[in-house]
Enzyme design. Structure first.
Site, PDB file in Angstrom:
ATOM      1  N   ASN A  34      -7.578   1.850   9.901  1.00  0.00           N
ATOM      2  CA  ASN A  34      -6.321   1.946  10.409  1.00  0.00           C
ATOM      3  C   ASN A  34      -6.598   2.110  11.894  1.00  0.00           C
ATOM      4  OD1 ASN A  34      -5.495   2.274   7.618  1.00  0.00           O
ATOM      5  ND2 ASN A  34      -4.939   4.467   8.153  1.00  0.00           N
ATOM      6  N   GLU A  62      -7.485   8.367   6.242  1.00  0.00           N
ATOM      7  CA  GLU A  62      -7.792   8.826   7.433  1.00  0.00           C
ATOM      8  C   GLU A  62      -8.426  10.326   7.529  1.00  0.00           C
ATOM      9  OE1 GLU A  62      -4.310   8.662  10.025  1.00  0.00           O
ATOM     10  OE2 GLU A  62      -4.516   6.339  10.075  1.00  0.00           O
ATOM     11  N   HIS A  87      -3.345  11.019   0.630  1.00  0.00           N
ATOM     12  CA  HIS A  87      -2.695  10.432   2.020  1.00  0.00           C
ATOM     13  C   HIS A  87      -2.171  12.210   2.401  1.00  0.00           C
ATOM     14  CE1 HIS A  87      -1.252   7.299   4.759  1.00  0.00           C
ATOM     15  NE2 HIS A  87      -0.917   8.386   5.365  1.00  0.00           N
ATOM     16  N   ARG A 115       0.899  -1.221  -0.083  1.00  0.00           N
ATOM     17  CA  ARG A 115       0.020  -0.130   0.292  1.00  0.00           C
ATOM     18  C   ARG A 115       0.804   1.200  -0.030  1.00  0.00           C
ATOM     19  NH1 ARG A 115      -2.939   2.931   4.699  1.00  0.00           N
ATOM     20  NH2 ARG A 115      -3.914   4.697   3.507  1.00  0.00           N
ATOM     21  N   GLU A 153      -3.822  -0.060   8.073  1.00  0.00           N
ATOM     22  CA  GLU A 153      -2.523   0.368   8.926  1.00  0.00           C
ATOM     23  C   GLU A 153      -2.438  -0.313  10.248  1.00  0.00           C
ATOM     24  OE1 GLU A 153      -1.642   4.264   9.132  1.00  0.00           O
ATOM     25  OE2 GLU A 153      -1.916   4.914   6.941  1.00  0.00           O
ATOM     26  N   TYR A 170      -4.376   1.605  15.842  1.00  0.00           N
ATOM     27  CA  TYR A 170      -3.130   1.457  16.609  1.00  0.00           C
ATOM     28  C   TYR A 170      -3.207   0.909  17.841  1.00  0.00           C
ATOM     29  CZ  TYR A 170      -0.725   3.420  12.425  1.00  0.00           C
ATOM     30  OH  TYR A 170      -0.388   3.665  10.961  1.00  0.00           O
TER      31      TYR A 170
END
Length: 1788
Positions: free
Chosen positions: A1544, A1402, A1357, A1312, A1611, A1546
């Site tokens: 995404n 995002e 992005h 990606r 992500e 985290y």
């Protein structure tokens, strides 16, 4: 009360008619011998004399032969009657006295003869009724009246033939005939034969004849009970019975779902009628039960209270709508049953029997919409619901109530309408509701009986409510009858069908039929009819009778007329005696004697045949919501009296009562009264969002009743403490060296990485581990001068103004001296194994010596010790915890050697007095504190300031005193008592400022010796001080010009006596300090300067409420290891450990939970990993208390104490619940979330890694590239850390081959990356296409395809062309078209080769971080309330246009997929027991992921966002919401614009509510703050904590919220910062844990996972943090212009997971896919022997590792390629698999 007598002729004989004799049976019944004076036929006169006489039936119809010419039998009888009549009226001329003769109705033909030949005042008739006859009963009676026109008729007997029991309709026929006022003149009737032997209520008789009233001629159950008790005097009635209940008696308390649960819409719960009631504003002050007590989230809290109460049973109800939201099985909730599972399991684990009520008033609103309990279909619905509950919970629940107080439902819900559903129909609805509830109950019982009883062995009953009723005037039969009817209309309405005969009582039926006849124009009641089959199915459907009873009523007879309702229909009226004690409810008056009488009545009336037991399922009273709500003495008196009446019923009357339930566990939502009435044993503070629960005095009273099993206080128990095993340790250890050999602890631990230091350890302690809690005498007892106690030095000190903040004292403290039961309550609830407390020397010996012995003090501790042992809690007793008797201070206190013997005398007495039960003794608590703070700094009593001499002298005496006491125990008591003796020493852990500098290590060791070694070295080693102290103080003393050392010396004899005087090592620990060596000054003389070091805080750890006492958990493990090494591996008890919080922290002490969570885990590491012999852990402290010099400013307690309240109420905090769970689990067993799963993802699973153009490409002005907003942002001062920028970045613009080589090493299937919009369109528009820029992406895509790696392209992005930003950027909607044109170009140019597209990455960060916080480009922060929402709005529309463009123009030909990537953290509540925090967590997620996902996947913004932002906007005076609105067309265009969910993720956060007032911005809108759990591992980013469990949870959220779309993780990764270390074990750990959670979501939860992307391929420019945060799998050396890439160890891990397509089960042996390669192990360090490796200056070793790693990865890649063609995964044991879905194309 009048009565009757009846004379009958004897049976005729051959000689004639026989003699007329009184009938003995009738005379006995009717002659006034019964206490009530009531009879079985209904008639009354005005006094007790017999005023109505009836002579027996003439034998006219008897066929008897008589002599010819003799008078007939009939003539003789008539003549006899005439004679008697004359005599009677001559003797009794009163006109009201009457005489009659009786005959059968069938003999009506003789009436004319009778009238002409004999006088009579009325006609007495015996009539017969045949149910099979077609004759008209009313006509027969009319004929009888016509033949007897002038006289009233008394029907003295009615005989029934051929009528089944269930055919009670005949009553209506009879009654209508009797009540025909136009034709009949009936003065009375006796229907005993008609009614059989069942209890019959009085029926009307006068019907126009005022002279005749009502009577009965037999005694029913009510009469029997009334006769038994009515003559009792008040003294007899209220006599208290000091006895115990039978063994095995069940003590319970209760709650009801809608009153306490809250969570009104949690877990898919349906709306109930009470939800609707509250939300319609019908409760007091518009209150609702939406939150109530928040019990839905506080299971552990509620069970904690139950353990404190010590009840063995808890009765609660299930919310039907929480199980079946619509009321029907088809709507079953998944989450609702889990709540009840959790509650039931928690009860069972705490040895509390769950008693479950299936229905307590909270009907699902959906069912009510169809008529509720008036609709017969509800019977089947309830049956289904009951069956579900039996099947789901019946393995653990053994007692069931089908209904609780169903009379209230019928009466208030469907009759008066006071309760929901608010139906006001006492004519039909109320009776129909009862009818259906009875049938529902029966069906539930049969379901259990038929399907579950055999396997589950439980009982099913029903809990019926009833007052007791007494006649207003006991001398009036009609009032007694009215009281009886009162009970029949309340209790009997339900009890009679279930417990007697399957049908309503005849009293009820007759009364209603009579009223229906009387009120033909306005029907007052309609009683439904049970069929014969229904009656049979209902009868006997209860294994016990549950009784809810609260009060009594006085009842009198009345004429109710035709008004609906029980009083009017039943012809009774109820009252209360004004002398009765009132409560907060105008319904409940305290009349305890009524309970005993009611129990007798129930036993007689309903249980004399079935013999099932009685369970008192509800009894209690409310108090007001204001005032002194905790000191509820009225409730105590109420409970005491009512419980005692139940005891009398059992022991004196023989009533079979098995359970007593106090209503209720805690205050709750009391229906229409809202929260204005409080029934609870525990106060709930409804004004506090935490809804904390605090025991009232009634809770402590009830716990005492439970403990004693009643009221017999004379049954004493002899308690003996458990013997403690003494594992003797060596008596002699070598003295410590300088520095000590224990310095190995610093060598072992101080070089740990943060990851190694913080990694959480799961495991458990040994089974006999001692879990405890602590306190000390002066801190909690109070009673400072009570019962002969002497003054202590702390009493004297605190009385002096200014000594303590706010002049606080321990005069009252927690008042434990007077509140022992309250302390035991807390200890029971915690389920601790031990309790550490201290003895107040001056309470036992007021002047410190035996001659002043105070027995009251001794008694107090005896009671405390016995109370502990009664609950299997081991007393851990400290003999001295700082509170020296003041009289001993005059002697010089601990500076005087005489204290050694004085203290020994005190200890000797304590051993002798308490030692039979106390097996764990500590002589002193923290002698270091006594010596240094008391005699050095003078901060605490006795406030001596002599820092250079007194501390050493005092410590010397303390050590010798300890040794003497130890030997006293050893010599005199150990053999008989088998206890242990030690001393509790305090110790911080000391960490050197630089572990690599020997002098600093020596300083740290010296600090340990001066604190812990000062006392531990003499006691545990050689009887002398450590050499480090002796040398240091000796040298200092000499330098100061002294002739001898200031440190006292032990003689050889003393050393021998001291060493080995401890049976275990007790240590108190709170914090860690950092020290460095200094050369301290020589004067003034001081212990502090003797050490030659300086101390500072460990600044990386959290602060606490006490300065210089940070929470440094890792220090505990090191301290325990140091003790092990230094003192010969002793058994260690951590005797104090805890943290201070501000006194305002009343309940939600999350900081304390984190403290315990981390500190106890460090102890567990020492135990499990290091082999330290830890035997026990004592949490500090049981409750908030007097905290010495801090007074009441801070609190260490697991329980909050309100020191402003004279009751000193104790409220359990969040930490108490947490600590209980730790004790229960005996540590931290691996949670299911943390247990790995083994298995594989589907074939064709996407394995990828990712980058972004600005972060890696560089070439910022190369080949015609235009400027981006990040170019400008990074070139703006102070925007990017270290002034880093992306001008070169990783130079990927020029390193396509190298980047692809890394990807091949990783074995990824996809890559990606993003396209730089300004690289291909420099000004953002298609006016100028930069072909050079496009060629770069063509080269990259081609190289990827050549390597068999699919490109996954992100169109945007974050690097917007600056030219577009100059005209408004994403705020300007014209950008939508420009973005669409840009997407069109990329689809057309790259689309033939690219099959995976992402429109925008995002959007949250673009909108909020870039345009709200301004922390990212374009760096706008001045319109945080509007601009983020405007930009987000535009981004969504731009995404939709790009998606539709691809869908309509390119999809058919290119066959690719396209979506948007949305990022989000998962959020958990900071406090999981708190609905406010749960709501905050929900808002965090909805405002994060939902902001963009909701419009794309569900259409439009979420209702939560729209509502909150609109309401806050309007409240701020704006005319509309700050959140833009989509038009219907836009909603339609945006909804569904996805082919997969690009996600995404985290990290996870813990959320809590924050009120920003009227501020208008995103954070204020979501109204939440976030923190991280301290146990979560850190990363290189402050916002990113390692919390894998959140990954699985948010994936499940996506599944549930958005319809389980296919998900590609686009992500996921972890950062680092600081020194370079290729052995990035933290990243490997992160990937392993997170990907395993992903596998769980896929295999266990059926989340549609299609791919995973690791962020990121290589270290790069991490936006505003520059290059300081590194996420890469490959290290990029920015110190080398060539920017070489080097694999980190995590590459091995990730490539292995890819190669295995998951996690093979290691139990099955090595798997082919798991070929291992060497890992990098150290950071590159520059040295003389450094070599250049791929552009980096590395040590030879690291270069070898880097080379080996790279080479090995290439080998793995090659081998993997060969194996991939033939390798097939086989399904193996413990390895989970799912069927493959097919090719990627078919998957989407």
């Amino acid at each position: 009360m009048g009565s009757t007598a009846t004379y009958r002729p004897a049976k005729p004989t051959a000689a004639g008619c026989g003699h007329l004799l009184p009938d003995p049976s009738q005379a006995a019944a009717g002659g006034g011998s019964s206490a009530s004076g009531r009879s079985s036929w209904v008639h009354s006169a005005r006094d007790s004399e017999i005023k109505v006489w009836r002579l027996g039936e003439p034998a006219a119809s008897t066929d008897v032969s008589v002599p010819a010419g003799a008078p007939s039998c009939l003539q003789n009888i008539l003549q006899l009657n005439k004679n008697i009549y004359q005599i009677y009226h001559q003797q009794f001329p009163d006109k009201e006295r009457r005489l009659s003769i009786g005959l059968k109705a069938s003999d009506a033909a003789i009436l004319p003869q009778l009238k002409g030949s004999t006088p009579t005042d009325f006609l007495s008739v015996h009539i017969e009724y045949n149910c099979t006859s077609t004759s008209n009963f009313a006509k027969e009676l009319s004929s009888l009246q016509m033949l007897n026109v002038d006289l009233p008729i008394l029907i003295f007997e009615v005989t029934v033939h051929n009528c089944p029991d269930s055919q009670y309709q005949l009553l209506g026929t009879v009654l209508r005939a009797l009540m025909n006022k136009n034709n009949l003149n009936i003065m009375g009737y006796n229907m005993m034969d008609l009614f059989g032997k069942v209890d019959i209520e009085d029926v009307p008789t006068s019907l126009g004849i005022s002279d005749y009233k009502r009577m009965k001629t037999f005694t029913n159950s009510y009469q029997s009970v009334w006769q038994k008790f009515w003559a009792q005097t008040t003294t007899e009635r209220d006599l208290f019975l000091n006895e115990s209940f039978p063994p095995g008696f069940q003590w319970a308390t209760s709650s009801e779902s809608f009153k306490v649960e809250g969570g009104w819409s949690e877990g898919g719960k349906g709306e109930t009628i009470w939800d609707r009631f509250g939300r319609d504003g019908l409760a007091n002050a518009n209150q609702t039960a939406d939150l109530s007590c928040d019990s839905y989230n506080k299971v552990d809290y509620d069970v904690y209270l139950l353990r404190g109460l010590h009840v063995n049973t808890f009765q609660f109800s299930i919310s039907w709508a929480r199980i079946f939201p619509s009321g029907h099985r088809g709507s079953q909730s998944e989450k609702g049953p889990f709540y009840y599972d959790k509650l039931i399991n928690a009860l069972v684990e705490s040895d509390i029997q769950p008693v479950v009520t299936l229905y307590h008033w909270d009907l699902p609103q959906t069912l009510q919409d169809y008529g509720g309990w008036t609709n017969t279909s509800i019977v089947e619905a309830f049956k289904d619901y009951a069956e579900f509950c039996f099947s789901r919970f019946g393995d653990r629940v053994k007692t069931w109530n089908t209904f609780s107080s169903p009379w209230v439902v019928s009466h208030a819900g469907y009759g008066t309408g006071e309760h929901p559903p608010g139906v006001k129909d006492y004519v039909v609805a109320s009776y129909q509701a009862t009818h259906n509830m009875i049938k529902s109950h029966a069906e539930a019982w049969h379901i259990y009986n038929d399907k579950y009883r055999k396997a589950q062995g439980g009982k099913v009953g029903i809990a019926l409510n009833s007052d007791w009723a007494e006649p207003v005037d006991p001398s009036k039969a009609e009032d007694i009858g009215a009281a009886d009817r009162y009970l029949q209309f309340m209790l009997g309405w339900f009890a009679h069908p279930i417990f007697v005969n399957g049908d309503y009582s005849s009293t009820l039926k007759i009364q209603i039929e009579q009223k229906r006849y009387e009120c033909s124009l306005s029907e007052p009641a309609r009683l439904p009819v049970f069929t014969a089959e229904e009656s049979q199915r209902i009868h006997g459907t209860a294994d016990f009778l549950g009784l809810n009873h609260y009060t009594t009523r006085l009842v009198n007879n009345s004429v109710g007329g035709c008004t609906p309702g029980p009083s009017a229909v039943g012809n009774f009226h109820s009252h209360v005696d004004p002398s009765w004690s009132s409560t907060a409810s105008d319904w409940i008056y305290s009349t305890p004697w009524g309970l005993r009488r009611l129990l007798n009545y129930v036993s007689t009336e309903y249980l004399n045949v079935s013999k099932v037991p009685i369970h008192i399922t509800g009894n209690g009273m409310p108090t007001q919501h204001s005032g002194d709500t905790l000191n509820d003495t009225d409730r105590i008196e109420y409970m005491k009296s009512y419980i005692n009446e139940a005891l009398k019923a059992i022991l004196i009357d023989g009533v079979d009562v098995r359970r007593f339930t106090v209503q209720s566990l805690m205050d709750g939502f009391e229906g229409p009264q809202g929260y204005s009435q409080r029934f609870g044993l525990h106060k709930v503070n409804f004004q506090d969002a935490d809804t904390p629960r605090t025991p009232k005095q009634s809770a402590y009273f009830y716990s005492q009743v439970v403990k004693q099993n009643g009221f017999d206080t004379h049954k004493g128990h002899v308690f003996k403490g458990s013997k403690m095993q003494l594992n003797r340790r060596p008596k002699y250890l070598s003295p410590s060296e300088v520095p000590s050999k224990s310095k190995v602890i610093w060598e072992k631990f101080s070089n740990q990485s943060e990851f190694q230091r913080k990694e959480y350890h799961y495991g458990t302690f040994l089974q006999d581990f001692f879990w405890g809690v602590s306190s000390s005498a002066y801190q909690i007892e109070g009673g400072w001068n009570a019962d002969g106690k002497g003054l202590s030095v702390w009493d004297t000190f605190t009385q002096k103004p200014g000594s303590i903040p706010a002049n606080a004292t321990g005069n009252v403290a927690c008042d434990s001296y007077n509140r022992l039961e309250e302390d035991l309550y807390m200890l029971r609830a915690l389920r601790v194994k031990s309790y550490k407390f201290s003895l107040s020397w001056s309470r036992i010996f007021p002047d410190g010596r035996l001659t002043s012995l105070n027995q009251n003090g001794v008694d107090y501790y005896n009671i405390l010790i016995d109370g502990l042992l009664a609950y299997n809690i081991t007393p851990m007793v400290t003999l001295y915890h700082w509170d020296l008797p003041q009289t001993l201070q005059v002697l010089g206190s601990w500076e005087n050697v005489e204290m050694i013997n004085i203290f020994n005398d005190f200890s000797d007495f304590c051993f002798a007095t308490f030692g039979d039960r106390v097996k764990f003794w500590m002589t002193f608590n923290q002698p270091h504190t006594i010596a240094w703070l008391g005699y050095g700094l003078g901060q605490i009593p006795p406030n001596v300031k002599n820092p250079g001499i007194a501390p050493y002298r005092v410590a010397h005496n303390l050590i010798k005193a300890h040794a003497k006491v130890y030997h006293t125990y050893d010599d005199k008591y150990r053999k008989s008592q088998s206890g242990l003796v030690s001393i509790a020493l305090n110790a911080d852990w000391i960490e050197p400022t630089d572990v690599n500098v020997p002098r600093e290590v020596e300083a740290a060791d010296r600090a340990m010796q001066f604190q812990l070694g000062w006392f531990a070295h003499p006691i545990f080693k050689n009887g002398d001080y450590p050499d480090a102290m002796k040398w240091q103080i000796g040298n200092k003393s000499e330098l100061q010009g002294l002739s001898e050392t200031r440190l006292p010396l032990f003689s050889d004899e003393e050393k021998t006596s001291i060493k080995g005087t401890a049976d275990m090592f007790c240590v108190n620990h709170y914090t860690t300090k950092i020290v460095r060596h200094v050369t301290a000054r020589l004067g003034p003389q001081s212990y502090e300067y003797d050490r030659d070091l300086s101390e500072t805080e460990e600044t990386d750890s959290p602060t606490t409420a006490i300065s210089n006492q940070r929470a440094v958990a890792w220090g505990l493990r090191r301290l325990l290891n140091w003790i092990k090494e230094e003192y010969g591996d002793p058994e260690i008890y951590i005797t104090e450990n805890g943290v201070a919080t501000e006194s305002k922290t009343s309940w939600d002490d999350s900081a304390r939970v984190f403290y315990f969570k981390t500190y106890i885990d460090e102890a567990l590491k020492a135990h499990d990993l290091d082999g330290v012999k830890i035997k026990g852990y004592i949490a500090t402290s049981l409750m908030d208390s007097f905290e010495w010099l801090n007074g009441y400013k801070v609190g260490f307690g697991l329980h909050h104490v309100d020191f402003t309240n004279p009751n000193r109420p104790r409220t359990p905090k969040y930490s108490a619940l947490f600590y209980f769970q730790v004790i229960k689990d005996n540590g931290f067993p691996t949670p299911d979330d943390e247990k790995p799963i083994y298995g594989h993802f589907q074939k064709n699973f996407i394995w990828s890694t990712a980058t972004a153009s600005y972060q890696i490409e560089g070439g910022w002005r190369a080949d015609g590239k235009g400027l981006s907003i990040w170019d400008k942002f990074a070139h703006t001062p102070l925007r990017v850390s270290n002034d880093d920028n992306g001008d070169i970045a990783c130079n990927s613009y020029n390193k396509v081959e190298e980047d692809v080589a890394m990807l091949k090493q990783l074995r990824v299937t996809h890559y990606r990356f993003s396209i730089s919009w300004p690289r291909v369109l420099p000004d953002g528009t298609t006016k100028h296409i930069n072909e050079a820029g496009l060629n770069y992406y063509h080269r990259l895509v081609d190289a990827l395809l050549d390597a068999n790696i699919q490109p996954h392209v992100t169109l945007y992005h974050w690097d917007l062309p600056q030219a577009l930003q100059d005209i408004g950027g994403w705020e300007n909607e014209t950008i939508i078209v420009k973005y669409r044109d840009y997407a069109d170009l990329m689809f057309s140019r790259l689309g033939p080769k690219v099959k995976f597209w992402i429109t925008i990455n995002e959007p949250y960060n673009i909108a909020n971080v870039g345009h709200g916080y301004g922390a990212a480009a374009p760096g706008i922060s001045f319109r945080p309330g509007t601009l983020p929402y405007i930009v987000g709005h535009t981004l969504l529309k731009a995404h939709a246009e790009a998606w539709h463009l691809y869908d309509e123009k390119y999809r058919a030909k290119q066959r690719g997929i396209i979506s948007i990537t949305i990022n989000s953290d998962w959020s958990e509540p900071r406090n999981p027991y708190k609905q406010e925090d749960i709501d905050a967590a929900r808002r965090v997620v909805q405002f994060y992921i939902g902001w963009f996902a909701h419009p794309v996947f569900n259409g439009d913004y979420s209702n939560m966002m729209k509502t909150i932002i609109r309401e806050r906007s309007l409240a701020a005076g704006l005319i509309k919401s700050r959140l833009p609105e989509f038009t219907p067309e836009e909603i339609k265009r945006i909804k569904g614009t996805y082919d997969y969910f690009g996600f995404n993720h985290y990290t996870t956060v813990l959320a809590f509510p924050v009120n920003y007032g009227n501020l208008q911005h995103y954070d204020a809108d979501r109204g939440a703050g976030t923190i991280a759990d301290r146990t979560w591992l850190d990363s290189g980013s402050s916002w990113l904590k390692v919390s894998p469990l959140g990954f699985r949870r948010i994936l499940n959220f996506i599944k549930e919220e958005y319809g389980n779309p296919p998900i590609i993780i686009t992500e996921n990764g972890m950062s680092e910062r600081g020194p370079i270390n290729l052995n990035d074990i933290h990243r490997s750990y992160y990937y392993e844990k997170y990907i395993n959670q992903l596998l769980k979501a896929y295999l266990l939860d059926n989340v549609d996972i299609r791919g995973y992307t690791a962020w990121s391929l290589m270290d790069n420019l991490e936006w505003a943090t520059g290059f300081s945060e590194r996420f890469g799998l490959f290290y990029v050396n920015h110190s080398d212009p060539e920017l070489p890439r080097v694999a980190k160890a995590s590459v091995t891990l990730y490539s292995t997971i890819i190669n295995c397509n998951g996690f093979p089960d290691p139990a099955l042996g090595p798997h082919e896919c798991s070929s291992t390669v060497p890992e990098a192990t150290s950071a590159p360090v520059l040295s003389d022997n450094a070599v250049n490796f791929l552009g980096m200056n590395l040590s030879i070793n690291d270069a070898e590792i880097g080379l080996t790693t790279t080479f090995a990865l290439l080998i793995v890649a090659a081998v993997g390629a060969i194996c991939a063609s033939s390798f097939l995964y086989k399904a193996k044991k413990k390895t989970m698999e799912k069927p493959d879905i097919g090719s990627m194309e078919s998957m989407f």
